[in-house]
Structure formats: C-alpha cells, structure tokens
Design an enzyme around this catalytic site. Structure first.
Site, PDB file in Angstrom:
ATOM      1  N   CYS A   2      28.185  -0.470  13.263  1.00 46.82           N
ATOM      2  CA  CYS A   2      27.467  -0.258  14.517  1.00 46.82           C
ATOM      3  C   CYS A   2      26.636  -1.503  14.756  1.00 46.82           C
ATOM      4  O   CYS A   2      25.678  -1.767  14.029  1.00 46.82           O
ATOM      5  CB  CYS A   2      26.578   0.980  14.431  1.00 46.82           C
ATOM      6  SG  CYS A   2      25.550   1.228  15.914  1.00 46.82           S
ATOM      7  N   GLU A 114      31.519   0.148  20.492  1.00 48.94           N
ATOM      8  CA  GLU A 114      32.495  -0.406  19.565  1.00 48.94           C
ATOM      9  C   GLU A 114      33.561  -1.136  20.375  1.00 48.94           C
ATOM     10  O   GLU A 114      33.730  -0.883  21.576  1.00 48.94           O
ATOM     11  CB  GLU A 114      33.141   0.676  18.698  1.00 48.94           C
ATOM     12  CG  GLU A 114      32.245   1.253  17.623  1.00 48.94           C
ATOM     13  CD  GLU A 114      31.828   0.247  16.550  1.00 48.94           C
ATOM     14  OE1 GLU A 114      32.266  -0.928  16.620  1.00 48.94           O
ATOM     15  OE2 GLU A 114      31.064   0.633  15.648  1.00 48.94           O
TER      16      GLU A 114
END
Length: 238
Positions: A2, A114
């Site tokens: 992340c 992402e």
C-alpha cells in the site's frame, strides 16, 4: 503493498467513528486524496498517561508521519523504506517486533490505490469499502531526535507503518498484497498495549471479506504526488 491512500474525513469525524476518547491532534490535516509516504496522517492508538499509571489507557487520535522510524534509527530517512510491513513476519523483524507487541494502531482511510499493468503503462485503481471507512492495521514508534532539546516541539517523531497481507479475490486481480484490516469488534483488543501475545494479536487481523470492497480505475493523475483533490477517486473509462 500500500503506497498511496485517501482520507477525506476531518479529525472530529474520525474521532466519532472510531470511538476516540481523547484527541491529541495538534495539527489538523486537510482532506488528502493522495496520501504518500512521509506525509502526516491520522492514526488511532490506546495509551495511558505516565503521570497517572492508575488510570486505564484511553483511545486517542493523533498525527503521525507515514514511514516507521525505529527507536534505534540514526535518522528519520529509514522511514522512507518502512511504509509497509508484512503481517506474516512483523512479529519477528527487528524493525517491527517491539511495536507489534506494544504499539499497535489503526489508520483510517476512505480507500487505497493500487496499480495494474506493465512498467511504464500501469493503470491505477481505487479500492474502497462499500460502506464506512477502512480500519487499516498499523504499528507505531516514537523516535527521539537527540540533536534537539527534549522540550522542543519536534524532538520526538511519531511514525507509523501499515501491515499488509495477501490480497483477497476482490483485490488480487489488481495486486497481490493489500492492507490488513481490523474489524470493529476487535478494535479494543488490537489497540490494547497490555495485549502482548503475538499469536492472539495476529488472530485479531484478517484480510477484507470478499464482497465488502469495490475497485474501479481512476485517473493517472494520482501517479504524481503533487496532484490532489476529490477528482482522483472518481471512476474513469478504460
């Protein structure tokens, strides 16, 4: 991993949502749709007061630097590399072991980004819960800058790292890792600094249950840290 996420809620709204008993936010942060490593972020912790050891710890909201700076670090630069920690090994790694046992936190988020595709042609996606905020599992440390007087406002750096795990099917088609989440029913035990059993602590965490997250493509504007604004989380056509 992340590496970017979004938080649009105010400190007051997050305090209400996460049952905070005491706000220690000295610097209120603007809504940020492109949170990147080294930026300041909100996190929820449970801590006691040194001068009131007989009182039970309280749940607090405060500001941290994203990128963990272990207490033994020579300077804060190491935090630029310690933005994520694998939950499978965090309890054993020297950089995270002590924090995993004693200093756990929750990082609220609207969602995270992402990327999918080949290098040089990656498409960003925004991944968010269908309801409410994400409660991302994290660890925190307090680093003392010995080059400054102890009573200086910036003598201590509070920093955080996000725990990650294998992605669920909802996210796995985009990236193989995702933030580890904390169910609301487990917030108290996860944040409790007296709970120092690694096995019990790990059992409180889980990947997102399939079906609670939504993911859609967003503008490549998010690729540049300097870009910000709610347009970054708006869906785009591919």
């Amino acid at each position: 991993m992340c590496g970017r996420y979004a938080v649009s809620q105010s400190a007051d709204d997050l305090a209400d949502e996460f049952g905070v008993e005491r706000s220690e936010v000295r610097e209120r942060l603007d809504p940020d749709w492109n949170v990147a490593p080294s930026k300041k972020v909100y996190a929820v912790v449970t801590r006691g007061k040194k001068d009131e050891p007989e009182q039970p710890p309280t749940r607090r909201l405060r500001t941290f630097r994203w990128g963990l700076v272990p207490s033994w670090a020579k300077d804060v630069a190491i935090g630029n590399r310690l933005i994520n920690a694998r939950v499978e090994t965090a309890a054993e790694k020297p950089a995270f072991r002590k924090a995993f046992a004693l200093r756990r936190c929750i990082l609220p988020a609207d969602g995270f980004y992402e990327w999918r595709g080949e290098k040089g042609d990656k498409q960003p996606f925004f991944i968010h819960p269908k309801q409410g905020s994400l409660a991302m599992a994290g660890l925190y440390e307090i680093w003392r800058d010995k080059s400054k007087p102890e009573d200086a406002d910036d003598a201590f750096v509070w920093s955080v790292v996000i725990l990650t795990t294998d992605a669920t099917d909802d996210v796995g088609q985009i990236h193989d890792r995702m933030p580890m989440l904390v169910d609301q029913d487990h917030w108290e035990r996860w944040l409790d600094p007296a709970n120092d059993d690694p096995a019990d602590v790990t059992a409180l965490l889980r990947p997102a249950v399939p079906g609670i997250l939504d993911a859609y493509p967003v503008s490549t504007d998010v690729n540049k840290v300097g870009n910000n604004g709610p347009h970054l989380v708006e869906p785009v056509e591919l």
